[in-house]
Scaffold this motif. Structure first.
Motif, short mmCIF file in Angstrom:
data_model
loop_
_atom_site.label_atom_id
_atom_site.label_comp_id
_atom_site.label_asym_id
_atom_site.label_seq_id
_atom_site.Cartn_x
_atom_site.Cartn_y
_atom_site.Cartn_z
N ASN A 1 0.94 -1.33 -0.10
CA ASN A 1 -0.01 -0.07 0.04
C ASN A 1 0.79 1.37 0.03
OD1 ASN A 1 -2.36 -1.60 0.08
ND2 ASN A 1 -2.37 -1.71 2.24
N THR A 2 2.09 1.16 -0.41
CA THR A 2 2.92 2.27 -0.69
C THR A 2 3.43 2.67 -1.94
OG1 THR A 2 4.93 1.16 0.22
CG2 THR A 2 3.77 1.91 1.71
N SER A 3 3.96 3.83 -2.19
CA SER A 3 4.57 4.04 -3.39
C SER A 3 5.76 5.07 -3.01
CB SER A 3 3.84 4.95 -4.31
OG SER A 3 4.24 5.33 -5.52
N SER A 4 7.03 4.63 -3.48
CA SER A 4 8.20 5.47 -3.15
C SER A 4 8.77 6.42 -4.53
CB SER A 4 9.24 4.45 -2.59
OG SER A 4 9.46 3.91 -3.68
N THR A 5 9.39 7.27 -4.20
CA THR A 5 10.15 8.23 -5.21
C THR A 5 11.42 8.81 -4.52
OG1 THR A 5 7.71 9.01 -6.01
CG2 THR A 5 9.51 10.07 -6.55
N VAL A 6 12.35 8.78 -5.37
CA VAL A 6 13.60 9.41 -4.91
C VAL A 6 14.10 10.31 -5.63
CG1 VAL A 6 16.17 8.78 -4.60
CG2 VAL A 6 14.13 6.86 -4.12
N TYR A 7 14.33 11.32 -5.04
CA TYR A 7 14.94 12.64 -5.73
C TYR A 7 16.24 12.67 -5.19
CZ TYR A 7 9.92 13.80 -5.91
OH TYR A 7 8.51 13.83 -6.09
N ILE A 8 17.20 13.07 -6.24
CA ILE A 8 18.66 13.49 -5.96
C ILE A 8 18.85 14.91 -6.54
CG2 ILE A 8 21.12 12.94 -6.40
CD1 ILE A 8 20.32 9.90 -6.60
N ASN A 9 19.50 15.68 -5.67
CA ASN A 9 19.68 17.09 -6.17
C ASN A 9 18.35 17.69 -6.66
OD1 ASN A 9 21.98 18.54 -5.69
ND2 ASN A 9 22.85 18.23 -7.31
N GLY A 10 17.24 17.24 -6.10
CA GLY A 10 15.84 17.75 -6.44
C GLY A 10 15.17 17.25 -7.77
N MET A 11 15.97 16.30 -8.29
CA MET A 11 15.45 15.67 -9.62
C MET A 11 14.89 14.41 -9.36
SD MET A 11 16.19 18.05 -12.01
CE MET A 11 16.05 17.04 -13.53
N LEU B 1 16.41 12.85 -1.07
CA LEU B 1 14.93 12.93 -0.52
C LEU B 1 14.31 11.62 -1.06
CD1 LEU B 1 12.47 14.14 0.71
CD2 LEU B 1 11.98 15.35 -1.64
N LEU B 2 13.86 10.99 -0.07
CA LEU B 2 13.11 9.60 -0.22
C LEU B 2 11.48 10.02 0.21
CD1 LEU B 2 12.33 6.50 -0.59
CD2 LEU B 2 13.25 6.15 1.37
N GLU B 3 10.67 9.97 -0.87
CA GLU B 3 9.26 10.32 -0.60
C GLU B 3 8.55 8.90 -0.50
OE1 GLU B 3 7.18 14.08 -1.89
OE2 GLU B 3 7.41 12.77 -3.29
N ILE B 4 7.65 8.95 0.67
CA ILE B 4 6.78 7.60 0.77
C ILE B 4 5.33 7.87 0.67
CG2 ILE B 4 6.24 5.39 1.68
CD1 ILE B 4 9.35 5.24 0.85
N LEU B 5 4.52 7.44 -0.12
CA LEU B 5 3.13 7.77 0.08
C LEU B 5 2.41 6.47 0.44
CD1 LEU B 5 0.48 9.31 -0.73
CD2 LEU B 5 0.82 8.42 -2.88
N TYR B 6 1.64 6.46 1.54
CA TYR B 6 1.06 5.62 2.23
C TYR B 6 -0.44 5.74 1.96
CZ TYR B 6 5.39 5.16 5.03
OH TYR B 6 6.61 4.98 5.56
#
Length: 105
Positions: free
Chosen positions: A53-63, A93-98
């Motif tokens: 039930n999660t989705s992840s996105t990784v940003y490096i230097n804002g990209m 930045l690691l962003e997780i959507l629960y």
């Protein structure tokens, strides 16, 4: 017959990390969960809740990064991108959507 209403409740959690030194991504680079900070700068994470039930996105230097360069487990984020180098001071930045569901009757 009463038809219940279903509400999807999204929760976004962000985990932050800044590289202390240059990193060559020819070999996998692992950032353990306890190295990340939260939005307030606190080191509070022993694990990262990932699952169906999660989705992840990784940003490096804002990209935003392609999913092929990272692997996420409850204990670590692993970056691997042969031929790439990250400089000291680079923010990750690691962003997780629960997503949770609530039935309202």
């Amino acid at each position: 017959m009463i038809i219940p209403e279903i509400e999807v409740l999204p929760t976004m959690i962000r985990y932050f990390y800044v590289l202390m030194s240059e990193v060559n991504l020819d070999a996998p680079f692992v950032i353990s969960a306890d190295q990340f900070t939260d939005d307030d700068g606190n080191h509070t994470f022993q694990s990262i809740a990932v699952g169906p039930n999660t989705s992840s996105t990784v940003y490096i230097n804002g990209m935003i990064q392609e999913g092929r360069i990272y692997t996420l487990t409850p204990v670590a984020l692993t970056l691997h991108s042969p031929g790439d180098m990250l400089l000291a001071g680079t923010p990750i930045l690691l962003e997780i959507l629960y997503l949770t569901v609530q039935v309202v009757t």
